[in-house]
Design an enzyme around this catalytic site. Structure first.
Site, mmCIF file in Angstrom:
data_model
loop_
_atom_site.group_PDB
_atom_site.id
_atom_site.type_symbol
_atom_site.label_atom_id
_atom_site.label_comp_id
_atom_site.label_asym_id
_atom_site.label_seq_id
_atom_site.Cartn_x
_atom_site.Cartn_y
_atom_site.Cartn_z
ATOM 1 N N CYS A 98 -32.015 -4.151 9.621
ATOM 2 C CA CYS A 98 -31.868 -5.368 8.818
ATOM 3 C C CYS A 98 -30.864 -6.373 9.382
ATOM 4 C CB CYS A 98 -31.492 -5.015 7.386
ATOM 5 S SG CYS A 98 -29.873 -4.232 7.215
ATOM 6 N N ILE A 151 2.806 4.692 3.117
ATOM 7 C CA ILE A 151 1.873 5.094 2.057
ATOM 8 C C ILE A 151 0.718 5.852 2.688
ATOM 9 C CG2 ILE A 151 0.551 4.382 0.046
ATOM 10 C CD1 ILE A 151 3.557 3.806 -0.172
ATOM 11 N N ILE A 201 -10.741 10.261 -1.871
ATOM 12 C CA ILE A 201 -10.561 11.151 -3.024
ATOM 13 C C ILE A 201 -9.440 10.668 -3.936
ATOM 14 C CG2 ILE A 201 -9.870 13.493 -3.697
ATOM 15 C CD1 ILE A 201 -11.426 14.357 -1.147
ATOM 16 N N HIS A 252 -7.047 12.275 -5.936
ATOM 17 C CA HIS A 252 -6.555 13.649 -6.019
ATOM 18 C C HIS A 252 -6.067 14.001 -7.419
ATOM 19 C CE1 HIS A 252 -6.807 14.515 -1.762
ATOM 20 N NE2 HIS A 252 -6.262 13.338 -1.491
ATOM 21 N N SER A 283 -1.453 9.667 2.635
ATOM 22 C CA SER A 283 -2.116 10.379 1.562
ATOM 23 C C SER A 283 -1.074 10.962 0.604
ATOM 24 C CB SER A 283 -2.957 11.502 2.163
ATOM 25 O OG SER A 283 -3.839 11.975 1.214
ATOM 26 N N LYS A 300 -4.378 18.001 3.985
ATOM 27 C CA LYS A 300 -4.955 18.680 2.845
ATOM 28 C C LYS A 300 -6.165 19.509 3.252
ATOM 29 C CE LYS A 300 -3.244 15.912 -0.864
ATOM 30 N NZ LYS A 300 -2.294 14.978 -0.270
ATOM 31 N N ARG A 313 -3.713 7.700 9.539
ATOM 32 C CA ARG A 313 -2.753 7.813 8.438
ATOM 33 C C ARG A 313 -1.428 7.215 8.889
ATOM 34 N NH1 ARG A 313 -5.210 12.605 9.534
ATOM 35 N NH2 ARG A 313 -6.342 13.741 7.918
ATOM 36 N N VAL A 370 1.710 -11.959 9.817
ATOM 37 C CA VAL A 370 3.135 -12.182 9.561
ATOM 38 C C VAL A 370 3.896 -11.877 10.842
ATOM 39 C CG1 VAL A 370 5.136 -11.445 8.228
ATOM 40 C CG2 VAL A 370 2.894 -11.642 7.126
HETATM 41 C C1 LIG Z 1 -7.835 10.109 7.381
HETATM 42 C C2 LIG Z 1 -7.258 9.691 6.074
HETATM 43 C C3 LIG Z 1 -7.652 10.327 4.890
HETATM 44 C C4 LIG Z 1 -7.090 9.947 3.667
HETATM 45 N N1 LIG Z 1 -7.594 10.481 2.520
HETATM 46 C C5 LIG Z 1 -7.099 10.081 1.310
HETATM 47 C C6 LIG Z 1 -7.666 10.542 0.099
HETATM 48 O O1 LIG Z 1 -8.690 11.234 0.093
HETATM 49 N N2 LIG Z 1 -7.075 10.214 -1.071
HETATM 50 C C7 LIG Z 1 -5.980 9.416 -1.099
HETATM 51 O O2 LIG Z 1 -5.464 9.184 -2.190
HETATM 52 N N3 LIG Z 1 -5.457 8.900 0.024
HETATM 53 C C8 LIG Z 1 -5.999 9.199 1.232
HETATM 54 N N4 LIG Z 1 -5.500 8.677 2.391
HETATM 55 C C9 LIG Z 1 -4.381 7.743 2.301
HETATM 56 C C10 LIG Z 1 -4.823 6.337 1.902
HETATM 57 O O3 LIG Z 1 -5.984 5.961 2.592
HETATM 58 C C11 LIG Z 1 -3.719 5.372 2.235
HETATM 59 O O4 LIG Z 1 -2.538 5.839 1.660
HETATM 60 C C12 LIG Z 1 -3.948 3.962 1.709
HETATM 61 O O5 LIG Z 1 -5.207 3.461 2.044
HETATM 62 C C13 LIG Z 1 -2.905 3.039 2.266
HETATM 63 O O6 LIG Z 1 -3.171 1.729 1.891
HETATM 64 P P1 LIG Z 1 -2.212 0.553 2.308
HETATM 65 O O7 LIG Z 1 -2.629 -0.621 1.534
HETATM 66 O O8 LIG Z 1 -0.817 1.016 2.160
HETATM 67 O O9 LIG Z 1 -2.442 0.363 3.853
HETATM 68 P P2 LIG Z 1 -3.588 -0.508 4.599
HETATM 69 O O10 LIG Z 1 -4.897 -0.287 3.957
HETATM 70 O O11 LIG Z 1 -3.463 -0.219 6.020
HETATM 71 O O12 LIG Z 1 -3.135 -1.972 4.304
HETATM 72 C C14 LIG Z 1 -2.149 -2.617 5.064
HETATM 73 C C15 LIG Z 1 -2.628 -3.978 5.466
HETATM 74 O O13 LIG Z 1 -1.573 -4.687 6.083
HETATM 75 C C16 LIG Z 1 -2.086 -5.541 7.078
HETATM 76 N N5 LIG Z 1 -1.025 -5.919 8.025
HETATM 77 C C17 LIG Z 1 -0.325 -5.124 8.858
HETATM 78 N N6 LIG Z 1 0.537 -5.843 9.592
HETATM 79 C C18 LIG Z 1 0.410 -7.129 9.214
HETATM 80 C C19 LIG Z 1 1.046 -8.352 9.607
HETATM 81 N N7 LIG Z 1 1.997 -8.408 10.532
HETATM 82 N N8 LIG Z 1 0.666 -9.493 9.015
HETATM 83 C C20 LIG Z 1 -0.304 -9.467 8.056
HETATM 84 N N9 LIG Z 1 -0.918 -8.351 7.664
HETATM 85 C C21 LIG Z 1 -0.569 -7.185 8.222
HETATM 86 C C22 LIG Z 1 -3.170 -4.675 7.680
HETATM 87 O O14 LIG Z 1 -4.139 -5.461 8.338
HETATM 88 C C23 LIG Z 1 -3.752 -3.923 6.471
HETATM 89 O O15 LIG Z 1 -4.887 -4.560 5.942
HETATM 90 C C24 LIG Z 1 -6.079 8.980 3.628
HETATM 91 C C25 LIG Z 1 -5.717 8.335 4.807
HETATM 92 C C26 LIG Z 1 -6.326 8.641 6.010
HETATM 93 C C27 LIG Z 1 -6.039 7.848 7.228
#
Ligand SMILES: Cc1cc2nc3c(=O)[nH]c(=O)nc-3n(C[C@H](O)[C@H](O)[C@H](O)COP(=O)(O)OP(=O)(O)OC[C@H]3O[C@@H](n4cnc5c(N)ncnc54)[C@H](O)[C@@H]3O)c2cc1C
Lengths: 423, 496
Positions: free
Chosen positions: B453, B342, B48, B50, B344, B253, B317, B175
């Site tokens: 598929c 980071i 979403i 938001h 929600s 939420k 999360r 890393v």
């Molecule tokens: C159940 C749920 C519902 C949510 N619903 C919403 C919503 O509806 N709307 C909204 O706005 N937000 C929502 N969120 C929050 C949102 O999904 C996250 O805030 C966002 O996706 C975070 O992204 P990110 O890039 O910070 O983390 P990630 O997508 O986790 O990216 C971090 C990356 O770092 C990599 N990494 C970690 N350690 C290492 C390492 N040592 N070396 C190399 N790479 C590494 C990982 O593999 C990963 O790919 C929700 C989250 C959850 C779990």
């Protein structure tokens, strides 16, 4: 045998090039209809192509053949006719224009073809239920697949999906796959079945499991999985009580690297639904009359898209009957419904086709009971017609023909099909 | 030339990197341990965008500001990058008085943050706006700006755009340490060797606290809070046009019911706090799924039967111990930047986090200027089944693979699958995975979850690219699709 669409207008378009579709096309052409077969895969044949075990054609050809041998009888015959067929082709949109005109948009590697047809036979088969549909929780690692997927890999493409395999479901598919895996050198650690009895043929239980010492776990279910390094490492299996609810404290883990789901099939109905055809929640296929015509005039169904069949022979039979019905439809510009009779599921009946009778033709019923029972009548109540049965089982399809004169004796607009104890 | 290394190719890291590609004089490298982008938190969430009226501006001033700014940026980003999105608005559905009372504060938040159009609505209006709402609703809160996107398509689109603009992705690279000299970051150690860097950005999602520790920073920690979901077939009748959810709790939420951009009814998530070490426990449980189903029945008039579920999944999360986003440029060690915790609404905020973080970096570097040749646009993979015949036929004439539909659930052609492979190679995936193809094309994503598929796709990849099915994986690591060739077990081959 042009292997593409050559005309803009057909009498009949058969969707699906498996046994039901091929049989339908051959019959329709024999009756003089301009016929087109549309198949999404790169070749005709459908599911039997991947079934290299015997057991095909016992009823239809009175011969025991493998799947490919069986289906190539139809393919070879089709190739010797002038029936148009097109592979790698997908009916993207179907529109009902009028009783004698349906419009199809077909996507092919040579472009989009718009085709008009008087009738459609939908013979697109079925798909298998997945782990999610049978409620297996846990992580989502590699190594979980349906029996058909495993079979395609192994017997069409020569690829071994796993080494230590657990099978979910003891229908004939699960049993036969268990043997296939063993014959290819894999270990089958067990077949898990939620029912208190195997749901496949007794013959297959003997020849596919017992002969190879494969354990059969009755009244058990897989509730979740565990993983190691991205692949399945075990299945969590639990005993179930009455009502098929897990019994607390009976969880055990069975180590395996592959879980094969053989938990039944669902008719494919996507295109029928887009046409607005009514779907039966019991069969999960369309509601049809004794012509296997759906609630959309001129749209017929055959094979596993109609009802999940035990034998390929039934799928072929349905294809031929649907083709004859389509011929009648084309000749008589529709099938007239006098006073429709609704089929009611009575005692111990789980599902049946047809679900509606027009009382203008003999009817061939296919159905399944809800639970096993010995020494019963299969009864068509309001017409006072009953047939003795020594044993009925959910896994064995009931097939019963009833002649028009008999059906016409009905005084009501509902016919109850039921299983009644004998004395 | 400065080199900025972004750790984490989730929506946060990619958004930061996209902003940085707009400048001359910066070399960008995004690193992720997974063999593709978006496979962390970004993969499994409610999807979403938001409206942001549920953020408390007193408690989370930065978060509420970034949420709204991110929301507004998404309108532009989804167009520029051709990301599937829609903006139906959302309703919080109250079924008891207490819930209704709790809604007033969001109007205040909305006003102070600047979220337009948020208002209380009565039962009658709810049912008019959304016929699928449970008629037991007594009132609710309407926020007309809420949207939803496909988060994986977003991550993929941004990654392609970064590479188009000269940025680099190093996937399948973990890393392991950060090298600091004279109070400055100078390099990172990875599973594939050392990489010099002037700036290191930590956007590592669930693992952000571990990365921070490598730079000597340990004033926060992350624990996973699990959310489980049920996804229904795109052919169920229950298709709310609005985004619906139960009244929020301090933890989440609430449970949502939403028709995704792909046309599926999605319900969830749960909110289960897991121990710190359970960062790979994105697994479903019977308890969690039952709870979700029950909660959804409070907001929906009717739920499809469970037999119409096509997939269940869970996301984690990344909950920071500080309770709020951790975004800072460290002077000690200089050059270490965090976009951590980071949780929600991180998906919503991502473009704004990207802008904010890039600003923190740019203002500390010298001689950085915007590029004139920056490319804002990226094109999606064409989807012939959804095109008009004339357009489609043009595509098929150029490449007949677009005329063969391989995945019938989602109507995906072989052409799309091969194009996905091409694009995966272009962004530098270390291996072609079946999940990578799934997320790019939506083949293997429909009712049958690939059971029909997938073997054919694997076979075609074998024929076209020489990739044997026993080498290809579903999601990298040990997730091999198959084991060996038939007969190898019988022969007793050693590597079988
Ligand atoms: C159940 C749920 C519902 C949510 N619903 C919403 C919503 O509806 N709307 C909204 O706005 N937000 C929502 N969120 C929050 C949102 O999904 C996250 O805030 C966002 O996706 C975070 O992204 P990110 O890039 O910070 O983390 P990630 O997508 O986790 O990216 C971090 C990356 O770092 C990599 N990494 C970690 N350690 C290492 C390492 N040592 N070396 C190399 N790479 C590494 C990982 O593999 C990963 O790919 C929700 C989250 C959850 C779990």
């Amino acid at each position: 045998m042009p292997d593409r669409i050559t005309k803009k207008d057909y009498d009949i378009v058969v969707i699906g090039g498996g046994p039901a579709g091929l049989a339908a096309a051959l019959k329709a052409r024999e009756k003089g209809l301009e016929t087109l077969v549309v198949e999404t895969r790169d070749r005709l044949g459908g599911i039997p192509l991947q079934c290299i075990h015997p057991g095909f054609g016992i009823h239809y050809f009175k011969e025991d053949m493998t799947g490919p041998e069986f289906v190539y009888r139809f393919i070879d015959k089709l190739l010797s006719t002038d029936i148009d067929y097109t592979v790698k082709s997908y009916v993207n949109i179907a529109k009902y224009v009028s009783p004698m005109e349906k419009k199809l948009e077909i996507i092919t590697p040579y472009g989009t073809e718009i085709v008009r047809t008087k009738t459609i036979i939908y013979a697109a088969g079925a798909r298998e239920r997945t782990r999610y549909e049978i409620g297996i929780t846990g992580p989502n690692p590699a190594g979980i697949m349906t029996a058909g997927e495993a079979q395609t890999l192994m017997d069409m493409y020569g690829v071994m999906p796993g080494k230590r395999i657990l099978i979910v479901g003891s229908g004939d598919v699960g049993l036969i796959m268990a043997r296939r895996f063993v014959l290819e050198g894999a270990e089958v650690v067990g077949v898990v079945e939620i029912l208190p009895y195997p749901s496949g043929l007794i013959r297959n239980v003997q020849q596919c499991l017992k002969d190879y010492g494969i354990p059969l776990l009755l009244s058990h279910m897989v509730i979740s999985v565990k993983k190691r390094n991205g692949r399945v490492s075990s299945a969590v299996v639990v005993k179930v009580g009455e009502n098929f609810k897990p019994i607390q404290g009976t969880e055990t883990e069975i180590e395996c690297d592959t879980i094969v789901i053989a938990a039944g099939l669902k008719p494919r109905t996507k295109l029928l639904e887009s046409l607005g055809a009514q779907i039966d929640p019991r069969t999960k296929g369309p509601v049809v009359n004794e012509y296997f015509e759906t609630t959309i005039p001129g749209v017929f169904v055959a094979g596993n898209a109609l009802i999940i069949n035990d034998y390929v022979d039934y799928a072929v039979e349905q294809g031929e009957l649907a083709a004859l019905a389509a011929t009648k439809y084309v000749d008589e510009k529709g099938i007239r419904i006098k006073k429709p009779v609704k089929i009611i599921l009575g005692r111990n009946m789980r599902l049946i086709v047809p679900q509606i009778l027009t009382l203008t033709s003999d009817a061939l019923f296919y159905g399944r009971v809800a639970r096993p029972e010995d020494n019963v009548w299969l009864s068509f109540k309001e017409i006072g017609f009953k047939i003795p049965q020594l044993k009925v089982l959910p896994s064995i399809m009931i097939r019963q023909k009833i002649r028009l004169d008999k059906l016409k004796s009905i005084g009501t607009n509902a016919l109850t099909v039921e299983v009644m104890p004998r004395d | 030339m400065y080199r900025v290394v972004v750790v984490g190719a989730g929506i946060t890291g990619l958004s930061i990197a996209r902003w940085l590609t707009r400048y001359k004089g910066i070399e960008i490298i995004v690193i992720d341990k997974e063999p593709d982008v978006g496979w962390g938190v970004t993969k499994a969430n409610t999807s979403i965008i938001h409206p942001c009226h549920e953020e408390n501006p007193d408690k989370h001033p930065l978060r509420s500001k970034l949420c709204l700014e991110g929301h507004n940026l998404w309108y532009k980003w989804v167009k520029e990058l051709e990301i599937p999105a829609k903006w139906p608005g959302e309703i919080i559905v109250a079924t008891i008085d207490e819930e209704l009372k709790g809604l007033h504060k969001y109007i205040d938040y909305a006003y102070r943050i600047g979220v337009p159009g948020v208002r209380l609505i009565d039962r009658e209006e709810i049912l008019r706006l959304e016929p699928w709402v449970n008629p037991d609703a007594i009132g609710g809160l309407y926020a007309p700006t809420a949207g939803t996107i496909n988060p994986m398509m977003a991550a993929i689109a941004i990654a392609e755009n970064i590479v188009d603009n000269g940025g680099k992705l190093l996937l399948g690279t973990k890393v392991e340490d950060i090298v600091i000299r004279d109070g400055k970051v100078v390099a990172i150690e990875t599973s594939k060797g050392r990489i010099e860097a002037d700036i290191v950005v930590n956007a590592a999602g669930l693992y952000a606290d571990r990365i921070s520790r490598m730079a000597g920073i340990d004033d926060y920690s992350i624990h996973p809070r699990r959310g489980q979901y049920l996804l229904f077939s795109d052919r169920v009748d229950v298709k709310p046009s609005k985004i619906l959810h139960t009244a929020p709790t301090p933890k989440t939420k609430g449970v949502y019911a939403i028709t995704t951009v792909d046309g599926n009814l999605l319900i969830g998530p749960t909110a289960e706090d897991l121990p710190e070490e359970a960062r790979e426990e994105n697994t479903t449980t019977h308890q969690g799924l039952d709870f979700t189903y029950k909660m959804a029945s409070r907001i929906l008039r009717e739920l499809p039967p469970r037999s119409k579920i096509i997939k269940t999944f869970a996301g984690l999360r990344p909950e920071p111990s500080t309770g709020t986003f951790i975004i800072r440029f460290h002077e000690k060690p200089w050059g270490f930047v965090e976009a951590a915790g980071i949780r929600s609404p991180g998906l919503t905020a991502a473009p704004a986090i990207g802008k904010h973080v890039s600003k923190l970096i740019i203002e500390r570097l010298e001689n950085i200027e915007p590029r004139k040749d920056w490319r804002s646009k990226r094109q999606a993979i064409p989807r012939p089944a959804y095109m008009a015949p004339r357009e489609r036929d043009k595509l098929i004439r150029e490449n007949p693979d677009y005329g063969w539909i391989i995945c019938v659930c989602r109507k995906v052609s072989l052409g799309e699958i091969m194009e996905a492979v091409k694009r995966m190679k272009k962004i530098g995936v270390p291996e072609i995975t079946l999940d990578g193809i799934k997320f790019r094309t939506h083949s293997m994503y429909g009712d049958c979850q690939g059971s029909q598929c997938r073997p054919h796709i694997a076979y075609l990849l074998w024929k076209r690219l020489g990739l044997q099915p026993w080498r290809i994986t579903i999601k990298g690591d040990g997730s091999k699709y198959a084991f060996t060739e038939v007969k190898a077990l019988l022969r007793g081959d050693r590597d079988a």
